[in-house]
Design a protein around this motif. Structure first.
Motif, PDB file in Angstrom:
ATOM      1  N   LYS A  60       0.807  -1.225   0.000  1.00 58.54           N
ATOM      2  CA  LYS A  60       0.000   0.000   0.000  1.00 58.54           C
ATOM      3  C   LYS A  60       0.835   1.268   0.000  1.00 58.54           C
ATOM      4  O   LYS A  60       0.345   2.343  -0.317  1.00 58.54           O
ATOM      5  CB  LYS A  60      -0.950   0.013   1.207  1.00 58.54           C
ATOM      6  N   THR A  61       2.072   1.154   0.413  1.00 56.73           N
ATOM      7  CA  THR A  61       2.926   2.346   0.433  1.00 56.73           C
ATOM      8  C   THR A  61       4.080   2.254  -0.552  1.00 56.73           C
ATOM      9  O   THR A  61       4.665   3.265  -0.915  1.00 56.73           O
ATOM     10  CB  THR A  61       3.522   2.568   1.837  1.00 56.73           C
ATOM     11  N   GLU A  86       5.457  12.639   2.240  1.00 60.51           N
ATOM     12  CA  GLU A  86       6.693  12.209   2.889  1.00 60.51           C
ATOM     13  C   GLU A  86       7.096  10.809   2.425  1.00 60.51           C
ATOM     14  O   GLU A  86       6.279   9.878   2.430  1.00 60.51           O
ATOM     15  CB  GLU A  86       6.526  12.222   4.414  1.00 60.51           C
ATOM     16  N   ILE A  87       8.377  10.705   2.040  1.00 58.51           N
ATOM     17  CA  ILE A  87       8.893   9.439   1.534  1.00 58.51           C
ATOM     18  C   ILE A  87       9.684   8.729   2.618  1.00 58.51           C
ATOM     19  O   ILE A  87      10.541   9.330   3.274  1.00 58.51           O
ATOM     20  CB  ILE A  87       9.794   9.689   0.307  1.00 58.51           C
ATOM     21  N   GLU A  88       9.377   7.438   2.788  1.00 55.10           N
ATOM     22  CA  GLU A  88      10.120   6.638   3.763  1.00 55.10           C
ATOM     23  C   GLU A  88      11.451   6.205   3.179  1.00 55.10           C
ATOM     24  O   GLU A  88      12.484   6.255   3.834  1.00 55.10           O
ATOM     25  CB  GLU A  88       9.278   5.413   4.165  1.00 55.10           C
ATOM     26  N   SER A  89      11.432   5.782   1.906  1.00 55.19           N
ATOM     27  CA  SER A  89      12.665   5.402   1.224  1.00 55.19           C
ATOM     28  C   SER A  89      12.461   5.496  -0.277  1.00 55.19           C
ATOM     29  O   SER A  89      11.331   5.458  -0.768  1.00 55.19           O
ATOM     30  CB  SER A  89      13.093   3.981   1.605  1.00 55.19           C
ATOM     31  N   CYS A  90      13.552   5.640  -0.981  1.00 56.16           N
ATOM     32  CA  CYS A  90      13.502   5.827  -2.427  1.00 56.16           C
ATOM     33  C   CYS A  90      14.763   5.222  -3.020  1.00 56.16           C
ATOM     34  O   CYS A  90      15.857   5.473  -2.530  1.00 56.16           O
ATOM     35  CB  CYS A  90      13.418   7.321  -2.731  1.00 56.16           C
ATOM     36  N   LYS A  91      14.598   4.411  -4.061  1.00 54.77           N
ATOM     37  CA  LYS A  91      15.792   3.799  -4.660  1.00 54.77           C
ATOM     38  C   LYS A  91      15.654   3.715  -6.164  1.00 54.77           C
ATOM     39  O   LYS A  91      14.655   3.202  -6.677  1.00 54.77           O
ATOM     40  CB  LYS A  91      16.014   2.399  -4.082  1.00 54.77           C
ATOM     41  N   VAL A 107       9.651   3.689  -4.718  1.00 56.23           N
ATOM     42  CA  VAL A 107       9.375   4.792  -3.809  1.00 56.23           C
ATOM     43  C   VAL A 107       8.424   4.272  -2.740  1.00 56.23           C
ATOM     44  O   VAL A 107       7.329   3.792  -3.049  1.00 56.23           O
ATOM     45  CB  VAL A 107       8.717   5.982  -4.537  1.00 56.23           C
ATOM     46  N   ASN A 108       8.864   4.336  -1.501  1.00 54.49           N
ATOM     47  CA  ASN A 108       8.039   3.868  -0.392  1.00 54.49           C
ATOM     48  C   ASN A 108       7.598   5.069   0.444  1.00 54.49           C
ATOM     49  O   ASN A 108       8.431   5.776   1.004  1.00 54.49           O
ATOM     50  CB  ASN A 108       8.819   2.870   0.465  1.00 54.49           C
ATOM     51  N   TYR A 109       6.286   5.298   0.493  1.00 55.40           N
ATOM     52  CA  TYR A 109       5.759   6.432   1.245  1.00 55.40           C
ATOM     53  C   TYR A 109       5.501   6.051   2.698  1.00 55.40           C
ATOM     54  O   TYR A 109       5.355   4.872   3.038  1.00 55.40           O
ATOM     55  CB  TYR A 109       4.445   6.917   0.621  1.00 55.40           C
ATOM     56  N   VAL A 110       5.425   7.042   3.526  1.00 55.29           N
ATOM     57  CA  VAL A 110       5.038   6.827   4.913  1.00 55.29           C
ATOM     58  C   VAL A 110       3.537   6.553   4.980  1.00 55.29           C
ATOM     59  O   VAL A 110       3.080   5.636   5.662  1.00 55.29           O
ATOM     60  CB  VAL A 110       5.403   8.062   5.773  1.00 55.29           C
TER      61      VAL A 110
END
Length: 382
Positions: A60-61, A86-91, A107-110
Motif C-alpha cells: 500500500k505504500t 513524505e517518503i520513507e525510502s527511495c531507490k 518509492v516507499n511512502y510513509v
DNA sequence: TAGCATT
C-alpha cells in the motif's frame, strides 16, 4: 539546440488517456489459475487477482516506477515523488557493474494515501522521451523474477490485445509490448510478455513456442528475454577480452581500458555527459557565472501567473517533457498555503530549458496566460 | 531478433 521539443498539448492532454488505456488493457487479463501448469512446489498466493494483489498489506505504500529517463538520478526521483508526500525510502535501481540506471525504481511512502495520490497524479507523466508508469510494487520474491518472454515471428497484423489474449491462458500478464517501426508504426513482429511469475512464463514457452497462433501461417518463437543489464555486462567483458592488454593489465593499461569502458558505456547507453561544455547562443560557457537563470546545479526558470491551487505536479507535467528536470517549487502563502502566483523549475540542460521556455511562455493554463523565463537575480520581497 | 518490472 534540439528542435524536437514536445508539444505541450501532448504532454498533458494525451498522456493520461494513453496510460489509462494501456492499464485497462493489462487489467483486462484476469488470472488463469492453471493448477496443472505448476511444478511440485506451489505458491500460496498463486491465483490472486490483480485487485487482491493490490491490497496485500505491504504494497500500500511501496511503489514501483517504470520507464524512467536514462539520465534521471535517484535524487530527482525523490524530488519528483517527494512533491506528493513524505517518503520513507527511495531507490533508483542501477546496474551493479556499470552503475547505469536500469530505468526503474522504488518509492516507499510513509502514508498509503500519498502512495495512492502518487499513482493518480504521476502515472503517465511524460519525462523527456518517456511516459513513466507508477504502480504498486508486488511483494518481492524469487518467483516473480525472470518472468519476461521474448516473442518473435508474430503476424504483423497481431495487436497487443490479441498477443495478451494468446498468452493470458498461462497466467497473469504484468506487461506486454509489440515493437513497431519508428517511422511507419508497423509491427516488427516481435514483442515481450512479462508474467507475474516465472512458472507461468515457463508454461507459456512449453505451450506456445513453435506453435501457430490462430489464423497465422507461421509458428512463433517464445523464449526467455535477455536481461538487459546482463547483455551490457557481457558486451563489456567481451570487449575487454578483445583488447591488446587483456587479462592482467598493469596501471597504464588500466587507464586505457577505463577509457574504452567509458566509450562502451556511451555506445551501449547513449549517455551524454551532464558536465560537457554548453554552447549558449554561440558562446561557450562552463560555469554559467552571471548568466540569467543559472544556479550552479542547473538552469532556474521563473513561472509566473499560476493559479492559487497550482501544485508541484503541474510544473512537472509542464516541464518534464522538455528534458531533465531536477526540481520544481510552487511558492505558497505561509498562512493560506495557496500558491502566490509563481514558482520555479530547475532544468539540467540549457538547450532543453530554452525550448521549454519558448514553448511554455504565453501558454494558456486554465484562464491564465503564463509568463515563463529564466529566473533573474531580482530579489522577491516577502 | 530486443526493451529496460522487484531493491
Amino acid at each position: 539546440m534540439r528542435t524536437d521539443g514536445y508539444r505541450f498539448g501532448a504532454a498533458i492532454g494525451l498522456a493520461y488517456p494513453q496510460v489509462i488505456a494501456a492499464m485497462e488493457t493489462q487489467l483486462s487479463n484476469g488470472p488463469t489459475c492453471n493448477n496443472t501448469s505448476n511444478g511440485p512446489s506451489t505458491i500460496s498466493n498463486n491465483c490472486s487477482s490483480p485487485v487482491e494483489s493490490g491490497s496485500i498489506e505491504d504494497s500500500k505504500t511501496n511503489l514501483i516506477v517504470n520507464y524512467l529517463p536514462q539520465n534521471m538520478t535517484q535524487e530527482e526521483l525523490k524530488s519528483l515523488f517527494g512533491s506528493i508526500g513524505e517518503i520513507e525510502s527511495c531507490k533508483l535501481v542501477r546496474d551493479k557493474i556499470t552503475g547505469q540506471s536500469l530505468g526503474y525504481g522504488f518509492v516507499n511512502y510513509v502514508d498509503p494515501k500519498d502512495a495512492e495520490k502518487a499513482i493518480n497524479t504521476l502515472n503517465g507523466l511524460r519525462l523527456q522521451t518517456k511516459t513513466i508508469k507508477v504502480s504498486y510494487a508486488r511483494p518481492s520474491s524469487a518467483s516473480i523474477r525472470d518472468a519476461n518472454l521474448y516473442v518473435s515471428g508474430l503476424p504483423k497484423t497481431m495487436t497487443q490485445k490479441e498477443l495478451e489474449q494468446l498468452f493470458s491462458q498461462y497466467g497473469r500478464i504484468i506487461t506486454s509490448r509489440i515493437l513497431v517501426d519508428q517511422v511507419t508504426g508497423v509491427s516488427r513482429g516481435v514483442g515481450f510478455i512479462r508474467f507475474d511469475r516465472r512458472v507461468e512464463a515457463e508454461e507459456a514457452i512449453k505451450g506456445l513456442n513453435c506453435q501457430k497462433p490462430p489464423g497465422a501461417t507461421e509458428p512463433i518463437t517464445v523464449k526467455f528475454a535477455n536481461n538487459p543489464s546482463q547483455k551490457t555486462s557481457q558486451a563489456l567483458l567481451s570487449q575487454l577480452y578483445q583488447s591488446p592488454n587483456r587479462r592482467y593489465p598493469g596501471p597504464l593499461a588500466q587507464q586505457a581500458q577505463r577509457f574504452r569502458l567509458d566509450n562502451l558505456l556511451n555506445m551501449a547507453y547513449g549517455v551524454k555527459s551532464r558536465f560537457s561544455p554548453m554552447a549558449i547562443d554561440g558562446v561557450t560557457s562552463l560555469a554559467g557565472i552571471n548568466i540569467p537563470g543559472h544556479a550552479g546545479t542547473g538552469w532556474c526558470i521563473f513561472v509566473y501567473n499560476l493559479a492559487p491551487d497550482a501544485d508541484e505536479s503541474i510544473l512537472w507535467q509542464m516541464f518534464g517533457p522538455f528534458g531533465a528536470v531536477t526540481n520544481v517549487k510552487v511558492i505558497r502563502d505561509f498562512n493560506t498555503n495557496k500558491c502566490k502566483g509563481f514558482g520555479f523549475v530547475t532544468m539540467t540542460n540549457y538547450d532543453e530549458a530554452a525550448v521549454a521556455i519558448a514553448s511554455l511562455n504565453g501558454y494558456r493554463l486554465g484562464d491564465r496566460v503564463l509568463q515563463v523565463s529564466f529566473k533573474t537575480n531580482k530579489t522577491h520581497k516577502a
